[in-house]
Design an enzyme around this catalytic site. Structure first.
Site, PDB file in Angstrom:
ATOM      1  N   ARG A   1      12.026  -6.000   4.621  1.00 24.96           N
ATOM      2  CA  ARG A   1      11.826  -4.560   4.392  1.00 24.96           C
ATOM      3  C   ARG A   1      12.765  -3.729   5.269  1.00 24.96           C
ATOM      4  NH1 ARG A   1       5.755  -2.252   4.603  1.00 24.96           N
ATOM      5  NH2 ARG A   1       5.819  -2.633   6.834  1.00 24.96           N
TER       6      ARG A   1
ATOM      7  N   ARG B   1      -9.171   1.020   9.398  1.00 25.91           N
ATOM      8  CA  ARG B   1      -8.747  -0.351   9.671  1.00 25.91           C
ATOM      9  C   ARG B   1      -9.786  -1.133  10.462  1.00 25.91           C
ATOM     10  NH1 ARG B   1      -2.907   0.741   9.460  1.00 25.91           N
ATOM     11  NH2 ARG B   1      -1.667  -1.131   9.677  1.00 25.91           N
TER      12      ARG B   1
ATOM     13  N   LYS C   1       0.827  -1.212   0.000  1.00 27.56           N
ATOM     14  CA  LYS C   1       0.000   0.000   0.000  1.00 27.56           C
ATOM     15  C   LYS C   1       0.860   1.261   0.000  1.00 27.56           C
ATOM     16  CE  LYS C   1      -2.176  -0.861   3.907  1.00 27.56           C
ATOM     17  NZ  LYS C   1      -1.482  -2.086   4.345  1.00 27.56           N
TER      18      LYS C   1
ATOM     19  N   ARG D   1      -0.107  -9.123  12.985  1.00 29.21           N
ATOM     20  CA  ARG D   1      -0.753  -8.000  12.295  1.00 29.21           C
ATOM     21  C   ARG D   1      -1.704  -8.514  11.213  1.00 29.21           C
ATOM     22  NH1 ARG D   1       4.435  -5.093  10.558  1.00 29.21           N
ATOM     23  NH2 ARG D   1       3.121  -3.577   9.489  1.00 29.21           N
TER      24      ARG D   1
ATOM     25  N   ARG E   1      11.711  -1.767  10.923  1.00 25.99           N
ATOM     26  CA  ARG E   1      10.688  -1.416  11.896  1.00 25.99           C
ATOM     27  C   ARG E   1      10.581  -2.497  12.965  1.00 25.99           C
ATOM     28  NH1 ARG E   1       5.453   0.185   8.375  1.00 25.99           N
ATOM     29  NH2 ARG E   1       4.491  -0.891  10.123  1.00 25.99           N
TER      30      ARG E   1
END
Ligand code: AMP
Length: 225
Positions: free
Chosen positions: A136, A97, A22, A180, A169
């Site tokens: 990532r 969300r 996203k 998540r 992160r």
């Protein structure tokens, strides 16, 4: 919340699990069409970095991969929608969300006399998400995002744009990604039906190269290259 050249006023939501791409696609849409990229995750991470009251409240939840309370994020978006930037067209990344957030957004848009044009929904298998997210890395200074295998920087661990050391992160570990994703399925996936009922839901390809996915977004929005 970057804005670039190009005029295509649309109000969009990106719906998809963590790691669906996203953020990458929102940056692209912002660059191509001048839409304002609004990421509640970025806003909260920035608040946490600066140590504001909002940041102190959000950080432990974010680090655990939990959701920040609806009232907190609703307040952020409601305030933002009252500002001048919101009139330029936007792409919401990571909000709403939950169903209460979607309801609050609908109400805030009515108040602001604005409406949504489309909700782009990305579907991605969990194994792909875990792989994408655990590789990532991002630049804490400029926000550029890399992947250790698929999109490595020229120098290991260093941002190509500004030479900053890249970071991972705290919530980007495989266990936190699974947590998540579980939350996504439980709390966020029901929004697909919410927006389908309102004739706004547009499924887009979640797997593929960033270019291929962007081409699909163009197709779905009826924007030729
Ligand atoms: P993201 O960068 O979108 O993956 O968001 C990172 C984290 O910020 C999430 O795991 C949540 O802890 C928090 N967050 C961001 N957006 C929301 C939201 N709309 N509702 C609740 N928590 C959020």
């Amino acid at each position: 919340m970057a804005r670039h050249m190009g005029e295509e006023r649309m109000n969009l939501i990106l719906l998809g699990p963590p790691g669906a791409g996203k953020g990458t696609q929102a940056k692209r849409m912002s660059a191509e069409w001048g839409l304002i990229h609004v990421s509640t995750g970025d806003i909260l991470r920035d608040a946490a970095k600066r140590g504001t009251a909002l940041g102190l409240q959000a950080k432990p939840l974010m680090d655990q991969g939990q959701l920040v309370p609806d009232a907190v994020v609703n307040g952020i978006i409601e305030e933002w929608l009252k500002g001048p930037e919101a009139r330029k067209g936007f792409v919401l990344d990571g909000f709403p969300r939950t169903l209460p957030q979607a309801e609050a957004l609908s109400q805030a848009l009515v108040t602001a006399k604005m409406s949504l044009d489309a909700v782009l929904s990305f579907d991605v298998p969990e194994a792909v998400l875990v792989d994408r997210i655990s590789g990532r890395r991002s630049c804490p200074a400029c926000g550029s995002v890399y992947h250790v295998v698929e999109r490595p920087p020229a120098r290991d661990g260093i941002c190509d744009k500004d030479g900053e050391a890249l970071i991972q992160r705290a919530d980007d570990t495989p266990e936190k990604v699974r947590e998540r994703n579980r939350l996504y399925e439980q709390k966020t996936a029901p929004l697909k039906a919410f927006y389908a009922e309102r004739h706004l839901l547009r499924p887009v390809a979640g797997v593929g190269t960033p270019d291929g996915i962007f081409a699909d977004i163009r197709r779905v929005l009826g924007k030729a290259a």
